[in-house]
Structures are given as structure tokens and as C-alpha cells.
Design an enzyme around this catalytic site. Structure first.
Site, short mmCIF file in Angstrom:
data_model
loop_
_atom_site.label_atom_id
_atom_site.label_comp_id
_atom_site.label_asym_id
_atom_site.label_seq_id
_atom_site.Cartn_x
_atom_site.Cartn_y
_atom_site.Cartn_z
CD GLU A 435 -3.00 -0.87 2.29
OE1 GLU A 435 -2.61 -0.83 3.40
OE2 GLU A 435 -4.15 -0.72 1.99
CG ASN A 473 -4.71 -3.31 8.17
OD1 ASN A 473 -4.97 -4.66 7.83
ND2 ASN A 473 -3.61 -2.74 8.54
#
Ligand code: T1G
Length: 689
Positions: A435, A473
């Protein structure tokens, strides 16, 4: 795309050129054009032989995968080309430089003789797209190279070298020098006694044994079984019938959801590299990296960088941690050499590119600095203030933080434009996802440099905006929230895990958190209880943690781990959950696996849609790729957002509205984007551009 045709002596050279990968495009007419030229040469008395050639680095990457969307019949033009080549009365030599993949390899196999450069590589990658070689490859390659080797190529999708291809008989010569010159010289002989028209070769002697062995391979996909079925048909010796069977199987696979999902991911992994609206700002090259922090993550990151042949410095003030980091890197690189993944020379060269120090001042100046210290804002502040002091002015400063505010971290420096997030996933040298977190002040060239760096180290870089949990997440927390609610409503940990693993998740949520560490989730829930009081989780995982059961690392979590790894159902946990349901006056009920899957996966989809709506993720496909490459989402389903489009957003909304009337229905407030797309009868796919 173009074809350059030239006469060299009595040979006709047909050079096809379709940048960037010389895809055999039907939609653009390249395939039909090659076919017409080969057919026309049959009656051209000035032509005695034909040479087919592509680029020096790519002969052809195969069919244009995009061709098939909405027009599956286009594969027929490829088959016509192969038949025209094979049935040519004049010898046809394939001059192969570089990559020869899929339909490109089928074209070479349909030719009468194959000359390759020593650096050429050969593969049938179709199975990775849920397909099979649909241009005659299942019928011709076994006849050329033997059934066992051909099946290996088609089932593995892996590439082999020119030397290996020569050894198995897939090609006929490896050129000394220029491959085209070599092909012309061979063609000038008229291929007397040399031509091997694969479709006319006899049934391979090893066919029965190869089919028998292949049929017992584990985890054979539908495409894999169909490949074996096609090769089995060779025994009947009827090439036409075999080609017909191959065409039928190819057509079924082409229309299958699995192949559509895999093709979606193929293009998705390339689309996420494109930063919308931004002309590709100039990216700064990275050749040397300093990793600050030699813990588990820092060590994994350093290995990933060394494996990409970068120069790496690791800074770790704690002598024992530094020694452990160094040892971990040594072990990893030497194990790769021992297992034959790399040569010992490469392993030694990579180890020589590593330096380790205890202070930043001792570290060699780098183009990129990656902070990988403990998830504590104070620790991050210390590192970034030091980086601001010692790093060269044009260096990129990256944080591997997974939960902290990157904008706050950037403020510890006088150069927030150079600060970016590089969120690796553990183990960082294995996991494909990276990411790339763009801060409010991250400069376009910093972001572009980070994305170029991601590809350089073989990672799939996905840009995420700053929020709690970025993309992966944040979505995962809603998935877990539903899983934990389901436990107090009536499901057991093993039922939740089994249902989601049957859906295709690599590992169910209870097992995943036992592996990652229940205490990590506990800390996030404690923080969120303060920051997001209106979004409570079930208490069940907290009760597990309060017993000191953090998962594998403590020998027990949701499950017992008597051998440290294998989960065993623990009656204590089931009693704890039942008692908790009673405690909150919730009558337990029998919950169907289907509800478990819908509640957990739809929660992912809803949060993913919120991320796209908020601009944290550029497109729905960015969420898909994060989940495919970082969270074990089943590749055959294309990612949460692609899967949502298969369900249909209106139907998804109906189910979510049902859940809104259930336990903690507040969690099912639909993302505005879903409401908007459903109203317009649009899909998430419509936003992927
Ligand atoms: N079709 C269409 N586009 C393709 C393509 C393909 N086969 N291969 C690559 N591209 C695009 C890609 O989307 C990207 O576009 C650009 O080219 C550069 O690719 C009949 C049915 C060849 C090893 O599966 O493995 O043949 O983002 O970034 O890292 O039986 O591309 O620039 O707009 O990947 O240097 C079988 C797939 C097809 C090979 C080069 N062939 N490609 O890697 O560049 S099905 C494949 C690759 C078939 C036959 C069957 C890699 C590469 P954009 P890239 P790269």
C-alpha cells in the site's frame, strides 16, 4: 500496430509489431493481416520460404486478452492463422527473440521450424487467466515436445528458457548470433528433412503415462482438467476432432466467472499503477535504500529489497536485534541459493550489497529511507526528525506504518512533500501487496517514485489515502466486526472459519487473528472504542485476550495450538462464547454458512465502497487488488468489488437492508456509492478506468 514485409532472397520475412508486447490482436486486425500475407505467399512464385518474426525482446505475449471481452468468437481468427501456417506448402520458420507466450508460442508451434535467441523464454500462461491454449496448443505442443513436458508447461504456466525448450523439442535450434539471419539461412535450405509440422507428428509415446500422472495432480482447476482432457484426445489421432474439443473447452472457460475474475485481476494489477488525473510525474530512480528498524518487518523489507538487487543499509540501534536481523537476512538469501531459486553467486552478490549499522549517521546516503520501527508515534517522531537531519535533500522518506496518521508523521520533517507511506505486509519479502500511502502533502513525483519503486521490487503497489487502516485494514475491521458478532449470535469459531474458507478465503478470520496475534486486534479495538464509540465490536475477542490467549504465539487463542501451529477446537472458548451470549441476553440461534459469508463479505464490499466514495481508494479495482494480493481473497472471485458486481448492487442492497434489521444493524448503513450506482443501474466496474 504494423506488419513489415520484406523479401530477402527467396524468403518472405513477415515482421509483426504491436507495442508494447506484440499481442496477437484480432480486434485490430493484426492476426487477420498476418494470415492474409501467409496465404498470399502460397501463390507468389518469388517466395520459396516464409519467416515469421516479432520483436527482439518479445516475439509475442500471446493473444490480446482484452480482445475477448464481449467478443469471444475472435479466437477463431487465431485458429485460422494457425491452420494457414501449419498447412502452408512453403516452409515457414519462426524466428523467436525474447518472450514467446500463449498464442505467440502456439504460432511458433504451428510453424514448421523454430529458431530462438538464447535469451528467449517460452510459456503457456493461459491457465493463470483460467483459460487453456485455445489456438491449437493443446494438440500441437504435446506432439512436438512430448505429452509430459507439454502438460507441465500448460498446467504450470511457468516459463522455460531457450535451452530447455530445445532440450524438450519445443523448438529446433538456438541461434548463434542474430536469430533472423539464422532463420534465413535455415529457410534457404528448404528445410529438407528438417521441417516438423507439429499437427502432423505422431501421437507422443508418453501420452498415456503423462495423462495418468497429470490426472492425479492436486488442486487441478477446471482449466487444468480441460487441458488434460484435450491432450487425452490426441490418442484418437484425429487433429481436427482434437482442435474442436479444444475450441469447445476454451469457449466454456472464456465465459466462466473464474476466468473473467482472473482477467479482471490481470488488468487490475496494471490499472492500479495508474494515478488518475496525474500525468506520470517524473519519478526519481532508487538504487540504494536505508531501512530504519531491524525488527521482523525491517528484516523482511530488507530481504525484499536485496532480492530486487538494490543496495540496502539497515539501521538498528539494539545490538542483539541488529545481529538477529543480519542473521535472518543471511539465512533467507542462503536458503534461496540452497533451494536453487538463485545461484550462489547471486546470493553472495546480494549479501555484499547489505550494510548494517547502529546509527543513522553511519548509514550510507540513500535515495529512499524506509522507517520500520515500533507502531508508536514517539518512535516515529524520533526517526523522522533524524531523517530530516541526515537524509539527502531529494531523498524519499517513507513510513511502513499500518495504523498511524502519515500526515502527522510527515509533520516531524521540514519536507512533508517527500514523505510517503510504504505499507508492506508481513512477511514483507513474500507478500505481493504494497500500500503506497499518499499524504496530504506528498508531492506527485514522490508518489510516482514510490509506485515505480513498487514495481521495481516486484510488488503490486496500490495507492491509498490517509485514514485509519488505509484500504486493507479498514475493510478488514468491518469483516472482523461481523465475524465477532456472528460468534455471539450463535456461530462457533470453527463454523465461521469453515464457511469463509469454503467461500475461498485463504484462512478464516479466527485463524487469521490467532496467527497475526489477537493482541494486535485488541489494541485496535481499544483505540477505536475511544475514537469511534458509536461502532462497538462484540466483546468475544476481548474476553479471549483477557485470558492472555493471543493466538499461536501464546499457544492458544480462539483455538488451542498443542504443536504451536495446528488449530484445535477448545471447549473453553465455546463455553466462554455461550456464557457471553447469555450475559448480553442474546438468544443464540443456528446460523447458516451462507449468512456468515454474506455478512462478512458484504461488510467488506460496503466499506470498500465507502473508501472509493471518500477518495481513499482511487477505484473499486484498487480495493480488489488489495484483497487479492494482501488478504487471501479468492482469485477466482476477482476481489470484493468484482464479486459485488456478480451479485448485482440492487440485490446486495436488499440483503444489507435485511441485515440492518438484525443484530447491530447500525453497521449496515449502505455506502452512498452503492446507493448511487444501484439507482443508476451501474456497476463498480463502470468506475474502473
Ligand atoms: N493482452 C493484452 N494486453 C497485454 C497483454 C496481453 N496478452 N500482455 C500485456 N499486456 C499489456 C498490459 O496490460 C500493459 O498495459 C502492457 O501490455 C505492459 O504489460 C490464444 C488465448 C508480457 C510478461 O497471459 O505476462 O494467448 O498497463 O505491464 O511487466 O491460446 O505483460 O501499459 O496499458 O505486464 O513488461 C496469454 C500476459 C494471453 C501474457 C510483460 N499471454 N502478459 O510484462 O509489462 S491469452 C499472457 C504478461 C492467449 C491463446 C490464449 C506480461 C509480459 P498498460 P506489463 P511487463
Amino acid at each position: 500496430m504494423q506488419i513489415i514485409e520484406k523479401h530477402v532472397g527467396r524468403a518472405l520475412v513477415i515482421h509483426f509489431d504491436n507495442p508494447p508486447v506484440n499481442a496477437l490482436a484480432v480486434g485490430g486486425g493484426l492476426v487477420q493481416d498476418i494470415e492474409r500475407r501467409v496465404a498470399r505467399a502460397q501463390t507468389d512464385n518469388s517466395v520459396e520460404s516464409i519467416i515469421l518474426t516479432g520483436g527482439s525482446s518479445v516475439f509475442s505475449a500471446g493473444a490480446d486478452i482484452a480482445d475477448f471481452e464481449g467478443a469471444p468468437e475472435r479466437i477463431d481468427a487465431i485458429r485460422v492463422l494457425m491452420q494457414t501456417v501449419e498447412n502452408s506448402k512453403k516452409p515457414i520458420v519462426a524466428a523467436i527473440g525474447g518472450l514467446c507466450l500463449g498464442g505467440g508460442l502456439e504460432l511458433a508451434v504451428a510453424a514448421h521450424y523454430r529458431v530462438a535467441s538464447s535469451t528467449a523464454k517460452f510459456a503457456f500462461p493461459e491457465i493463470s487467466l483460467g483459460l487453456l491454449p485455445g489456438g491449437g496448443g493443446t494438440q500441437r505442443s504435446p506432439r512436438l515436445a512430448g505429452a509430459a513436458k507439454a502438460i507441465d508447461l500448460m498446467l504450470s504456466g511457468k516459463a522455460i528458457s531457450a535451452a530447455e525448450a530445445l532440450e524438450i523439442g519445443l523448438i529446433d535450434r538456438v541461434a548463434d548470433g542474430d536469430v533472423l539471419d539464422f532463420a534465413l539461412a535455415v529457410a534457404a535450405t528448404g528445410l529438407a528433412g528438417l521441417a516438423r509440422k507439429s499437427g502432423q507428428l505422431p501421437v507422443p509415446a508418453d501420452l498415456a503415462d503423462a495423462i495418468e500422472e497429470a490426472g492425479h495432480r492436486p488442486r487441478l482447476t477446471d482449466a487444468g482438467q480441460k487441458i488434460i482432457d484435450c491432450v487425452r484426445a490426441i490418442a484418437d489421432e484425429d487433429l481436427e476432432a482434437g482442435l474442436k474439443l479444444e475450441a469447445d473447452h476454451f469457449g466454456e472457460l472464456m465465459l466462466s466467472e473464474t476466468s473473467r475474475a482472473l482477467r479482471h485481476a490481470f488488468f487490475g494489477r496494471r490499472m492500479v499503477a495508474r494515478i488518475p488525473g496525474g500525468t506520470r510525474a517524473g519519478s526519481r530512480p532508487v538504487s540504494r535504500v536505508t531501512v530504519v528498524g531491524g525488527g521482523l518487518m525491517g528484516t523482511g523489507i530488507a530481504i525484499a529489497l536485496l532480492n530486487a538487487d538494490l543496495a540496502v543499509s539497515v539501521v538498528e540501534p539494539r545490538p542483539d536485534a541488529l545481529a538477529k536481523c543480519r542473521a535472518g537476512i543471511d539465512t533467507s538469501l542462503r536458503r534461496d541459493a540452497d533451494k536453487g531459486r538463485i545461484s550462489s553467486e547471486v546470493s553472495e552478490r546480494r549479501l555484499a550489497a547489505l550494510s548494517v549499522t547502529q546509527t543513522l549517521d553511519e548509514a550510507v546516503e540513500s535515495d529512499l529511507y524506509i522507517e520500520a520501527v515500533f507502531e508508536d508515534m514517539g518512535a516515529k517522531r524520533d526517526v523522522f526528525e533524524a531523517l530530516d537531519r541526515v537524509a539527502p535533500p531529494d531523498a524519499i522518506l517513507a513510513s511502513n506504518t499500518s495504523t498511524l496518521d502519515l500526515d502527522a508523521i510527515a509533520q516531524f520533517t521540514a519536507r512533508p512533500a517527500s514523505v510517503v507511506g510504504l505499507h508492506f505486509f508481513s512477511p514483507a519479502n513474500i507478500m505481493r501487496l504494497l500500500e503506497v500511502v499518499r499524504g496530504a502533502k506528498t508531492a506527485p513525483e514522490t508518489l510516482a517514485s514510490a509506485m515505480t519503486f513498487a514495481k521495481r521490487i516486484g510488488k503490486t503497489g496500490v495507492v491509498a489515502g490517509v485514514c485509519d487502516g488505509f484500504i486493507g485494514n479498514r475493510v478488514f475491521e468491518e469483516y472482523l466486526r461481523q465475524a465477532w458478532f456472528l460468534l455471539e449470535e450463535g456461530a462457533s469459531p470453527q463454523q465461521v472459519d469453515r464457511a469463509l474458507e469454503a467461500f475461498g478465503m485463504a484462512m478464516g478470520p479466527c485463524r487469521v487473528m490467532d496467527l497475526a496475534g489477537q493482541d494486535i486486534g485488541w489494541n485496535i479495538r481499544k483505540r477505536r472504542a475511544v475514537e469511534q464509540p458509536g461502532r462497538p465490536y462484540s466483546k468475544v475477542p476481548d474476553l479471549i485476550c483477557e485470558l492472555g490467549r493471543f493466538g499461536q504465539k501464546t499457544g492458544a487463542g480462539f483455538y488451542q495450538y498443542p504443536d504451536g501451529r495446528t488449530p484445535q477446537i477448545d471447549p473453553l472458548v465455546e463455553d466462554l462464547i455461550v456464557a457471553h451470549s447469555r450475559e448480553i441476553h442474546l438468544d443464540r440461534r443456528v446460523i447458516a454458512d451462507g449468512e456468515i459469508v454474506e455478512r462478512c463479505i458484504f461488510a467488506m464490499i460496503n466499506e470498500g465502497a465507502k473508501l472509493v466514495g471518500e477518495g481513499i481508494a482511487y477505484r473499486p479495482v484498487d480495493v480488489d487488488i488489495v484483497y487479492l494480493d494482501g488478504y487471501g481473497f479468492p482469485a477466482s472471485r476477482g476481489g470484493p468489488m468484482f464479486y459485488a458486481d456478480q451479485i448485482g448492487l440492487s440485490r446486495l442492497l436488499e440483503k444489507m437492508q435485511q441485515f440492518e434489521g438484525g443484530h447491530h444493524g447500525w453497521a449496515w448503513e449502505p455506502a452512498p456509492l452503492i446507493l448511487d450506482l444501484a439507482k443508476k443501474n451501474q456497476t463498480f466496474g463502470d468506475l474502473n478506468r
